[in-house]
Design an enzyme around this catalytic site. Structure first.
Site, mmCIF file in Angstrom:
data_model
loop_
_atom_site.group_PDB
_atom_site.id
_atom_site.type_symbol
_atom_site.label_atom_id
_atom_site.label_comp_id
_atom_site.label_asym_id
_atom_site.label_seq_id
_atom_site.Cartn_x
_atom_site.Cartn_y
_atom_site.Cartn_z
ATOM 1 N N ARG A 57 0.895 -1.156 0.007
ATOM 2 C CA ARG A 57 -0.097 -0.252 -0.045
ATOM 3 C C ARG A 57 0.908 1.221 -0.060
ATOM 4 N NH1 ARG A 57 -2.555 -3.979 2.021
ATOM 5 N NH2 ARG A 57 -0.677 -4.194 3.209
ATOM 6 N N THR A 58 1.938 1.347 0.874
ATOM 7 C CA THR A 58 2.568 2.719 1.141
ATOM 8 C C THR A 58 3.206 3.107 -0.254
ATOM 9 O OG1 THR A 58 2.785 1.920 3.399
ATOM 10 C CG2 THR A 58 4.039 3.996 2.611
ATOM 11 N N LYS A 87 26.342 -3.411 -0.365
ATOM 12 C CA LYS A 87 27.950 -3.200 -0.566
ATOM 13 C C LYS A 87 28.411 -2.672 0.723
ATOM 14 C CE LYS A 87 27.517 -2.707 -5.324
ATOM 15 N NZ LYS A 87 27.831 -1.687 -6.589
ATOM 16 N N ARG A 108 11.444 3.871 3.331
ATOM 17 C CA ARG A 108 11.161 2.724 4.288
ATOM 18 C C ARG A 108 12.353 1.845 4.790
ATOM 19 N NH1 ARG A 108 5.968 -1.045 4.327
ATOM 20 N NH2 ARG A 108 4.977 0.988 5.160
ATOM 21 N N HIS A 136 5.325 5.619 11.489
ATOM 22 C CA HIS A 136 4.772 5.478 10.180
ATOM 23 C C HIS A 136 3.835 6.859 9.968
ATOM 24 C CE1 HIS A 136 3.541 4.190 6.259
ATOM 25 N NE2 HIS A 136 3.199 2.739 6.623
HETATM 26 N N1 ASP Z 1 1.548 -1.818 6.806
HETATM 27 C C1 ASP Z 1 1.768 -1.277 8.242
HETATM 28 C C2 ASP Z 1 3.205 -1.051 8.538
HETATM 29 O O1 ASP Z 1 3.899 -0.858 7.431
HETATM 30 C C3 ASP Z 1 1.070 -1.941 9.091
HETATM 31 C C4 ASP Z 1 1.628 -3.685 9.080
HETATM 32 O O2 ASP Z 1 2.684 -3.818 8.320
HETATM 33 O O3 ASP Z 1 1.280 -4.360 10.142
HETATM 34 O O4 ASP Z 1 3.507 -0.677 9.594
#
Ligand code: ASP
Length: 308
Positions: A57-58, A87, A108, A136
């Protein structure tokens, strides 16, 4: 209102002023998207999505947001293996390099605190798309957008946060935003071993938020306006046995969903595993798929704010 350069933490939001600007902008983006009349404000700009941990999703919603606003994306969806970090390149060096190619970075990372280090090195806006068990923030912004859309307000709501409050970064980011609204009551429902870290409960106290900590789900059923369920974050556990012990601590099934207040909603950042039974999806209170869609619009609003 001082303009934020990077979005690393929801603790950067001192009051609801900027938050409301972003929520209104997200609502406008949604309306414009429905008419296929989105502003092309990102034309000529590039967003790099640098993901050292899995995401559906993100990353997709950041990339869709950028492209729908006329911009383009560079993506490293598996940066832990595919970028020069294998590396031994430092985050700081990687960010310096990506700065030369992109106008903003959504990153991320598996390490808590990585986003802060990256933002300090970045000349272009750096957006924390999740840093280990840390935060997040863009998920939390989308969550507030969802609550406001579904229930019309955030003030005065009773919000139950359920599951893995120790490692759940969405919760760590959501709490400071909830604390900006008057009379929000929070219940923190988790197995004893997955309680919210003390630094966050202390913060709630300092911010004057009324909260309870319990391991009893029943506590929330009749009271909650928002039931925010989390996945037990398997990837953060030291051993599989430990994970197995707590993974099914709470299961929201159809009977529980039906017992909630009429106007209550069930949220989840997804992916969900066993903690919400699929049969709940048909209940009108299940807001999690709408929540995932809403995040697209808050990310559009954020890009527009940072780069527009
Ligand atoms: N998608 C959310 C996160 O990246 C929640 C999860 O992974 O449980 O934190």
């Amino acid at each position: 209102m001082e303009k934020l350069r990077h979005i690393v933490s929801t603790r950067q939001f001192a009051d609801t002023q900027l938050l409301e600007v972003l929520l209104d902008s997200a609502a406008k983006m949604e309306a414009a998207d429905k008419l296929r009349e989105l502003p092309q404000s990102m034309r000529g700009l590039i967003l790099a999505t640098l993901f050292y941990e899995p995401s559906t999703r993100t990353r997709f919603s950041f990339e869709a947001a950028m492209q729908k606003l006329g911009g383009s994306v560079l993506t490293a969806e598996n940066a832990r293996e595919s970028s020069s970090s294998t590396k031994g390149e430092s985050i700081t060096d990687t960010i310096r390099i990506v700065n030369g190619y992109a106008d903003a970075i959504a990153m991320r990372h598996y390490q808590e605190g990585a986003a802060k280090i990256a933002a300090e090195a970045s000349l272009v806006p750096l957006i924390n798309a999740g840093d280990g068990a840390g935060e997040h923030p863009t998920q939390a912004l989308g969550d507030i957008f969802t609550i406001r859309k579904e229930l019309g307000k955030v003030e005065g709501l009773k919000v139950a946060l359920i599951g893995d409050l120790l490692y759940g970064r969405t919760i760590h980011s959501l709490l400071p935003l909830l604390s900006l609204y008057k009379d929000v009551e929070v219940s923190l429902i988790s197995p004893p071993s997955l309680r919210l870290p003390e630094k966050y409960t202390r913060e709630l106290t300092e911010r004057g938020v009324s909260f309870v900590e319990t391991d009893r789900l029943a506590w929330a059923i009749e009271r909650a306006d928002v039931l925010y369920v989390t996945r037990v974050q398997r990837e953060r556990f030291a051993s599989d046995e430990e994970y197995e012990r707590v993974k099914d601590a709470y299961v929201i099934d159809a009977a529980i969903a039906d017992a909630l207040k009429k106007k209550a909603i069930i949220m989840h950042a997804l992916p969900r595993l066993g903690e919400i039974s699929p049969e709940v999806d048909a209940n009108y209170r299940a807001a999690y798929f709408r929540q995932a869609k809403n995040a697209l619009y808050i990310r559009m609003a954020l890009l527009d704010y940072l780069l527009g």
